[in-house]
Design an enzyme around this catalytic site. Sequence first.
Site, PDB file in Angstrom:
ATOM      1  N   ASP A 246       0.877  -1.164   0.000  1.00 18.21           N
ATOM      2  CA  ASP A 246       0.000   0.000   0.000  1.00 18.21           C
ATOM      3  C   ASP A 246       0.918   1.220   0.000  1.00 18.21           C
ATOM      4  O   ASP A 246       1.630   1.459   0.974  1.00 18.21           O
ATOM      5  CB  ASP A 246      -0.879  -0.018   1.249  1.00 18.21           C
ATOM      6  CG  ASP A 246      -1.775   1.205   1.383  1.00 18.21           C
ATOM      7  OD1 ASP A 246      -1.604   2.183   0.614  1.00 18.21           O
ATOM      8  OD2 ASP A 246      -2.649   1.196   2.275  1.00 18.21           O
ATOM      9  N   VAL A 247       0.927   1.973  -1.089  1.00 18.11           N
ATOM     10  CA  VAL A 247       1.908   3.056  -1.217  1.00 18.11           C
ATOM     11  C   VAL A 247       1.665   4.208  -0.256  1.00 18.11           C
ATOM     12  O   VAL A 247       2.507   5.113  -0.159  1.00 18.11           O
ATOM     13  CB  VAL A 247       1.993   3.592  -2.664  1.00 18.11           C
ATOM     14  CG1 VAL A 247       2.489   2.509  -3.617  1.00 18.11           C
ATOM     15  CG2 VAL A 247       0.649   4.160  -3.124  1.00 18.11           C
TER      16      VAL A 247
ATOM     17  N   TYR B 194      -7.282  15.653  -9.093  1.00 19.96           N
ATOM     18  CA  TYR B 194      -6.373  14.792  -9.852  1.00 19.96           C
ATOM     19  C   TYR B 194      -5.271  15.624 -10.497  1.00 19.96           C
ATOM     20  O   TYR B 194      -4.091  15.261 -10.437  1.00 19.96           O
ATOM     21  CB  TYR B 194      -7.164  14.029 -10.913  1.00 19.96           C
ATOM     22  CG  TYR B 194      -6.352  13.038 -11.712  1.00 19.96           C
ATOM     23  CD1 TYR B 194      -5.922  11.848 -11.132  1.00 19.96           C
ATOM     24  CD2 TYR B 194      -6.032  13.276 -13.046  1.00 19.96           C
ATOM     25  CE1 TYR B 194      -5.185  10.927 -11.855  1.00 19.96           C
ATOM     26  CE2 TYR B 194      -5.293  12.359 -13.777  1.00 19.96           C
ATOM     27  CZ  TYR B 194      -4.875  11.185 -13.189  1.00 19.96           C
ATOM     28  OH  TYR B 194      -4.148  10.273 -13.912  1.00 19.96           O
TER      29      TYR B 194
ATOM     30  N   LYS C  53      -1.117  15.286  -9.904  1.00 18.72           N
ATOM     31  CA  LYS C  53      -0.191  15.007 -10.996  1.00 18.72           C
ATOM     32  C   LYS C  53       0.760  16.186 -11.241  1.00 18.72           C
ATOM     33  O   LYS C  53       1.912  15.995 -11.633  1.00 18.72           O
ATOM     34  CB  LYS C  53      -0.958  14.652 -12.264  1.00 18.72           C
ATOM     35  CG  LYS C  53      -1.737  13.337 -12.147  1.00 18.72           C
ATOM     36  CD  LYS C  53      -0.816  12.177 -11.797  1.00 18.72           C
ATOM     37  CE  LYS C  53      -1.525  10.848 -11.748  1.00 18.72           C
ATOM     38  NZ  LYS C  53      -0.632   9.702 -11.474  1.00 18.72           N
TER      39      LYS C  53
ATOM     40  N   PRO D  83       1.488  10.411 -19.303  1.00 12.40           N
ATOM     41  CA  PRO D  83       0.628   9.755 -20.289  1.00 12.40           C
ATOM     42  C   PRO D  83      -0.616  10.582 -20.585  1.00 12.40           C
ATOM     43  O   PRO D  83      -1.121  11.328 -19.734  1.00 12.40           O
ATOM     44  CB  PRO D  83       0.240   8.438 -19.607  1.00 12.40           C
ATOM     45  CG  PRO D  83       1.239   8.260 -18.496  1.00 12.40           C
ATOM     46  CD  PRO D  83       1.571   9.647 -18.058  1.00 12.40           C
TER      47      PRO D  83
END
Length: 259
Positions: free
Chosen positions: A70-71, A161, A165, A191
């Site tokens: 779990d990061v 989000y 990022k 991406p």
Amino acid sequence: MAQSQMLEDDVTIVTGGSSGNGRAIARQFATEGSDVVVADIRDSPREGGTPTHELIEEETDAGATFVECDVTSVDDLENAVDAADEFGGVTVMVNNAGIFHGEEFLEVAEDDFDRMMDINVKGVYFGAQAAANRMVEADGGRIINLSSIAGLEGAGDFVTYCGTKGAIRLLTYAMAAKLGPEGVRVNAIHPGLIETTMTTDDVEIFGTEAESGYLETIPSRRSGQPDDVADAALYLASELSSYINGESLVVDGGMTNTQ
């Protein structure tokens, strides 16, 4: 596919390596000679199929293992780095794990905000830190952080989000400045529209009217595939990019810079 062994003698950790872009990166790196630690909260791919580490062992001569990770847990990230010692120690860290959660900005709940920040930003920060501590001791390594074109430009429907990022982009620049003198290169991949379970299930772009609208904005006139991201990651991990550090590599078919 012939094995060119561009990553021979490397040991790679891929967070979120069970599915999507992470799965493609893990398989590509193994094909090129790297042993791989797949670090994820689950070993079964979201898209179905054989677990990534098992598939690598079937397809290649590379070593592979799965570590439940779990990061959002620094201890789990440290355990993933420790697991790489089985193969000789981490030389490449791919911080790929991330989530998407789209909501109207004025209605975003604190818990949802915190969860996205914890996974997308904290996970990258401490994943890089855990790997870098080993890499500095070993006089070198490569860290690749997965951002998004959402980290390059704003989108009103994805405010949180975009924030996560964008944070990854700037963290990458700062990490490169700090770690470059220690022989550790740090780069980011951004991406665009990539066909994964995130875009088919979480965002639900593919198979909807939104898909054709997005494709019209892409000069290449196609969506991206996880292998496109994996190819970019391979470039940044290999000696082909030995003088590239603190860079943002955009993988979007020309979508971002042509609108």
